[in-house]
Write a protein that holds these residues in place. Structure first.
Motif, PDB file in Angstrom:
ATOM      1  N   GLY A  94      -7.271   4.420  -1.935  1.00  0.00           N
ATOM      2  CA  GLY A  94      -7.636   5.890  -2.050  1.00  0.00           C
ATOM      3  C   GLY A  94      -8.480   6.382  -3.352  1.00  0.00           C
ATOM      4  O   GLY A  94      -9.094   7.238  -3.817  1.00  0.00           O
ATOM      5  N   LYS A  95      -7.538   5.770  -4.156  1.00  0.00           N
ATOM      6  CA  LYS A  95      -7.718   5.224  -5.920  1.00  0.00           C
ATOM      7  C   LYS A  95      -7.946   4.733  -6.241  1.00  0.00           C
ATOM      8  O   LYS A  95      -8.719   4.331  -7.711  1.00  0.00           O
ATOM      9  N   ASP A 107      -3.035   1.599  -4.320  1.00  0.00           N
ATOM     10  CA  ASP A 107      -3.272   3.489  -3.102  1.00  0.00           C
ATOM     11  C   ASP A 107      -4.945   3.349  -3.731  1.00  0.00           C
ATOM     12  O   ASP A 107      -5.749   3.160  -3.998  1.00  0.00           O
ATOM     13  N   GLU A 133       1.128  -1.111   0.321  1.00  0.00           N
ATOM     14  CA  GLU A 133      -0.156  -0.122  -0.029  1.00  0.00           C
ATOM     15  C   GLU A 133       0.870   1.475   0.104  1.00  0.00           C
ATOM     16  O   GLU A 133       1.970   1.386   1.003  1.00  0.00           O
ATOM     17  N   ARG A 134       0.493   2.290  -0.805  1.00  0.00           N
ATOM     18  CA  ARG A 134       0.766   3.397  -1.355  1.00  0.00           C
ATOM     19  C   ARG A 134       0.090   4.590  -1.822  1.00  0.00           C
ATOM     20  O   ARG A 134      -0.300   3.936  -2.609  1.00  0.00           O
ATOM     21  N   GLU A 135       0.751   5.530  -1.289  1.00  0.00           N
ATOM     22  CA  GLU A 135       0.241   6.904  -1.616  1.00  0.00           C
ATOM     23  C   GLU A 135       0.751   6.647  -4.053  1.00  0.00           C
ATOM     24  O   GLU A 135       1.358   6.764  -3.783  1.00  0.00           O
ATOM     25  N   GLN A 160       1.668   8.607  -7.028  1.00  0.00           N
ATOM     26  CA  GLN A 160       1.512  10.244  -6.946  1.00  0.00           C
ATOM     27  C   GLN A 160       1.522  10.277  -8.308  1.00  0.00           C
ATOM     28  O   GLN A 160       0.490  11.839  -9.043  1.00  0.00           O
TER      29      GLN A 160
END
Length: 178
Positions: A59-60, A57, A35-37, A39
């Motif tokens: 959230g996306k 991610d 898990e990582r954002e 960019q």
């Protein structure tokens, strides 16, 4: 799917029991999910590939079933090349068309193994609008890409499986290409 439905999916994507099945399966076969954002824009929202791993991610992430297909790319890539994915050394034409087709069929095998609905993996907003056609094709027993999976030693077609006394596709002999 309507936008409101997508927003609802995004808000509770981690709570989807189907995603839990996928994550457990990927861990079991040796594909790491990190898990990582993210960019930068990615081909599939919320997902990117790295050396032998999937970056997510949440959230996306719009379609959790896309994780199965991305894992398929890792699985059908020769192990020596898996470590190059996402790096400057990765072949600019990766994945080749044969591996793309094999990743689609590998995804079908995972859906069957995990008892997932095919439209979870082959959702209407993916596969260049061919998801319905893929589902119909697979449900009719036409497994496009099976010769590749046989050649790579991952699965067997019905005729060869019967001769060798082994299970036929969609059962897999192994999940990761050597």
């Amino acid at each position: 799917m309507m936008e409101t439905d997508l927003a609802e999916i995004n808000s509770d994507v981690r709570d989807d029991p189907r995603l839990g099945k996928v994550l457990d399966f990927l861990n079991r076969i040796g594909i790491t999910v990190i898990e990582r954002e993210l960019q930068h824009a990615t081909f599939l929202p919320g997902l990117d590939l790295g050396p032998g791993c999937i970056y997510v991610d949440y959230g996306k992430l719009k379609y959790p079933g896309d994780m199965v297909h991305e894992a398929g790319h890792l699985a059908v890539t020769p192990s020596a090349n898996r470590a190059l994915i996402g790096s400057d050394q990765q072949d600019k034409d990766w994945p080749p068309q044969g591996e793309e087709i094999a990743a689609i069929l590998w995804s079908l095998a995972v859906a069957r193994e995990l008892d997932l609905p095919l439209d979870f993996v082959f959702h209407p907003n993916g596969y260049k609008d061919d998801s319905s056609w893929l589902i119909e094709t697979f449900e009719s027993g036409n497994f496009i890409g099976l010769p590749f999976l046989e050649w790579a030693g991952l699965s067997l077609g019905a005729v060869r499986a019967e001769k060798e006394g082994k299970p036929a596709f969609p059962k897999m002999l192994r999940w990761m290409r050597e």
